[in-house]
Design an enzyme around this catalytic site. Sequence first.
Site, PDB file in Angstrom:
ATOM      1  N   ALA A  16       0.371  -1.162   0.378  1.00  0.00           N
ATOM      2  CA  ALA A  16      -0.486   0.129  -0.337  1.00  0.00           C
ATOM      3  C   ALA A  16       0.766   0.863   0.030  1.00  0.00           C
ATOM      4  O   ALA A  16       0.890   2.011   0.736  1.00  0.00           O
ATOM      5  CB  ALA A  16      -1.157   0.103   1.303  1.00  0.00           C
ATOM      6  N   LEU A  48       5.081  11.146   1.925  1.00  0.00           N
ATOM      7  CA  LEU A  48       3.433  12.478   1.530  1.00  0.00           C
ATOM      8  C   LEU A  48       3.657  12.714   0.537  1.00  0.00           C
ATOM      9  O   LEU A  48       2.896  13.329  -0.442  1.00  0.00           O
ATOM     10  CB  LEU A  48       3.928  12.947   2.911  1.00  0.00           C
ATOM     11  CG  LEU A  48       3.425  12.200   3.890  1.00  0.00           C
ATOM     12  CD1 LEU A  48       3.183  13.675   5.421  1.00  0.00           C
ATOM     13  CD2 LEU A  48       1.968  11.825   4.369  1.00  0.00           C
ATOM     14  N   ASP A 108       8.049  -3.993  -3.109  1.00  0.00           N
ATOM     15  CA  ASP A 108       9.624  -2.592  -3.003  1.00  0.00           C
ATOM     16  C   ASP A 108      10.306  -3.657  -3.098  1.00  0.00           C
ATOM     17  O   ASP A 108      12.049  -3.544  -2.777  1.00  0.00           O
ATOM     18  CB  ASP A 108       9.145  -2.021  -2.173  1.00  0.00           C
ATOM     19  CG  ASP A 108       9.572  -1.722  -0.921  1.00  0.00           C
ATOM     20  OD1 ASP A 108       9.176  -3.310  -0.269  1.00  0.00           O
ATOM     21  OD2 ASP A 108       9.765  -0.950  -0.040  1.00  0.00           O
ATOM     22  N   LEU A 110      12.746  -7.948  -3.615  1.00  0.00           N
ATOM     23  CA  LEU A 110      12.457  -9.337  -4.628  1.00  0.00           C
ATOM     24  C   LEU A 110      11.970 -10.102  -3.443  1.00  0.00           C
ATOM     25  O   LEU A 110      11.468 -11.386  -3.977  1.00  0.00           O
ATOM     26  CB  LEU A 110      13.790  -9.400  -5.067  1.00  0.00           C
ATOM     27  CG  LEU A 110      14.398  -8.459  -5.581  1.00  0.00           C
ATOM     28  CD1 LEU A 110      16.057  -8.122  -6.565  1.00  0.00           C
ATOM     29  CD2 LEU A 110      13.388  -8.992  -7.585  1.00  0.00           C
ATOM     30  N   ASP A 111      12.653 -10.261  -1.740  1.00  0.00           N
ATOM     31  CA  ASP A 111      11.769 -11.545  -1.366  1.00  0.00           C
ATOM     32  C   ASP A 111      10.624 -11.438  -1.201  1.00  0.00           C
ATOM     33  O   ASP A 111       9.789 -12.893  -1.306  1.00  0.00           O
ATOM     34  CB  ASP A 111      12.529 -11.261  -0.108  1.00  0.00           C
ATOM     35  CG  ASP A 111      12.785 -11.867   0.986  1.00  0.00           C
ATOM     36  OD1 ASP A 111      12.905 -13.530   0.242  1.00  0.00           O
ATOM     37  OD2 ASP A 111      12.640 -12.136   1.900  1.00  0.00           O
ATOM     38  N   CYS A 149       6.460 -17.452 -14.794  1.00  0.00           N
ATOM     39  CA  CYS A 149       6.083 -17.195 -13.227  1.00  0.00           C
ATOM     40  C   CYS A 149       7.017 -15.943 -13.003  1.00  0.00           C
ATOM     41  O   CYS A 149       8.375 -15.682 -14.039  1.00  0.00           O
ATOM     42  CB  CYS A 149       6.504 -18.319 -12.611  1.00  0.00           C
ATOM     43  SG  CYS A 149       7.911 -18.411 -11.632  1.00  0.00           S
ATOM     44  N   CYS A 164      39.108  -5.096  -0.327  1.00  0.00           N
ATOM     45  CA  CYS A 164      40.632  -4.320  -0.315  1.00  0.00           C
ATOM     46  C   CYS A 164      40.324  -2.983  -0.991  1.00  0.00           C
ATOM     47  O   CYS A 164      40.652  -2.426  -0.479  1.00  0.00           O
ATOM     48  CB  CYS A 164      41.113  -5.249  -1.517  1.00  0.00           C
ATOM     49  SG  CYS A 164      40.658  -5.545  -3.397  1.00  0.00           S
ATOM     50  N   CYS A 428      13.004 -23.951 -15.261  1.00  0.00           N
ATOM     51  CA  CYS A 428      12.826 -22.715 -13.691  1.00  0.00           C
ATOM     52  C   CYS A 428      12.331 -23.656 -11.858  1.00  0.00           C
ATOM     53  O   CYS A 428      11.591 -24.297 -12.740  1.00  0.00           O
ATOM     54  CB  CYS A 428      11.511 -21.741 -14.316  1.00  0.00           C
ATOM     55  SG  CYS A 428      11.153 -20.938 -12.211  1.00  0.00           S
TER      56      CYS A 428
END
Length: 635
Positions: A16, A48, A108, A110-111, A149, A164, A428
């Site tokens: 939302a 906002l 927002d 990927l998980d 998918c 490094c 996949c």
Amino acid sequence: MASSIIKDAKVLMVGAGGIGCELLKTLALSGFSEIHIIDMDTIEVSNLNRQFLFRQSHVGQSKAKVARDAVLKFRPKINITSYHANVKDPDFNVDFFKQFNVVLNGLDNLDARRHVNRLCLAADVPLVESGTTGFLGQVTVHVKGRTECYECQPKPAPKTYPVCTITSTPSKFVHCIVWAKELLFSKLFGDKNQDNDLNVRSSDAASSSKNIEDIFEHSKDEDIGQYGKKIFDHVFGYNIELALSNEETWKNRNRPKPIYSKDVLSDELDKQNGDLDNDNACGDGFSVSAMSSLGMKNPQDIWSLKENSRVFLEALRLFFTKREKDIGNLSFDKDDQLAVEFVTAAANIRAASFGIPLHSLFEAKGIAGNIVHAVATTNAVIAGLIVIEAIKVLKNDIKSYRMTYCLEHPARNTLLMPVEPFEPNKSCYVCSESPVLLEINTNRSKLKDVVEKIIKAKLGMSLPLVMNASNLLYEAGDIEDDMVAIYNANLEKVLAELPSPVTGGTMLTVEDFQQELKCNINIKHREEFDEEKEPDGMVLSGWTQPVAAAENEDKSVSNGANTSDAPITEVEKSENDDDVGIISPVKKRKLPDDSDKSNTADDERHHKKLQVIDDEDDLVMLDGNLDGFKKRRVS
């Protein structure tokens, strides 16, 4: 007919935020009357400017609940159910998803996207996926067995930097930000036991083999002002001098300049700390501010070295005096004002040492938080396209499905690029259940390594169960105490020494009952790994691994936890269009058509796919070019 399909549909919205606010409004105004919303976030001031359902008075409240209440004010007769919760919570299982006609994503990360994708597949519910970044965005349709998918194709990987470079030879401001955020901030305020390359020895301890203490340890009786000065001098002075002692490193590089507190602040250092005991302007919790304490107001000012030094010491002091209970558990949060101030100041002081231009707090926050600023109109366009595709899905108009991309610049006089969906990827592991291959040294690696770095981090399982043939090796979730002890013992065992040994040729079966996902992992024993290129000591193939951007010459990092030898993952904020990465092409596959199932030969699949990932706060990458697309208007 179409209006009754819309009115009778039961829709689940996940998210939302920027897209979600626009989407909920558009659904309500389009005639949808049964809408459920899941979002775990609360409203922040920074929302906002684009999440128009929220107002200043709503800050701190649930996004899902406030969005619901706002829409019901102008559409009071529709049913909207809000859940202030994480979509990965057990309550939102496959049975929960089965009650909906279509699921619409405005996420927002990927998980969460992967999790929703798997639940939609298991529940056999169509998913309309979306994302925006600045002026760019996309809407894609995913229907089990008919289209690919969400996980059928690789997603762009974050840019990575070798440790490094971060610790020894920074050449860009982003290197200084990563150093300040991932190393210094974490060492001072996060897990005290973590290993990093900050050199815990002091100059005194370095000359004495008997007295080797951790310079970062703060004793209760140590004056916080003196402690701050000690840290400043160690990381910006002594460590730089130590680096300069390696002459070979600086033969072809500009030599950095050690910076000590006494040289920057002179004798006003003690005075500064003495004058700032009154912290009435600082606030509490996330509102605590070193800038307020020092009377600095404009976040777009570029501070001088002296000002950065004062902010650094004051921020450190405020952490230990105002937020002492948080120390030891903190990780960097772009919405934590004091954390942003500390990281900005530390990065700027380090940048000054290495001759790198200084940046304002506003710029540093964008880099540290991986922020690409959202555009409200893009969110509105994408929300409209989501509803268009949702209506097609509800009408089962599969021939009209489109994956639509919103472009920043006109291509052939159009800003919207509709593309025919692709058929499922037969390799996949998520929707086709193809096995994956794991190369690993079974005589050295523990089951814990496989569970954490492969099964959870890369395959994205939340509550996995791991079996070797009929032997259960590990199970996560709500299980009995005696079994917990057995599984924990197994996690610490080397693969070849498990009760049911895992060696070369073994096939592990992994299941996640929460996602109703099953995957087979073929084990291939391998003796040696390149410590720099393969820091985890294992290589997974046969999964949709993130693809590094073409311009990224740094080595890729795995999805596992960082180690002191591994590259540090960080996304650099793009400042021009040339920084947007081009990914290696993938073949276009036509959507299966019941009237012609034979027209799927590989030699007809030549087009490149445009791929945009993530919503609002993540960088975007493009996959392929526009020339091969068959463009059609979205009606």
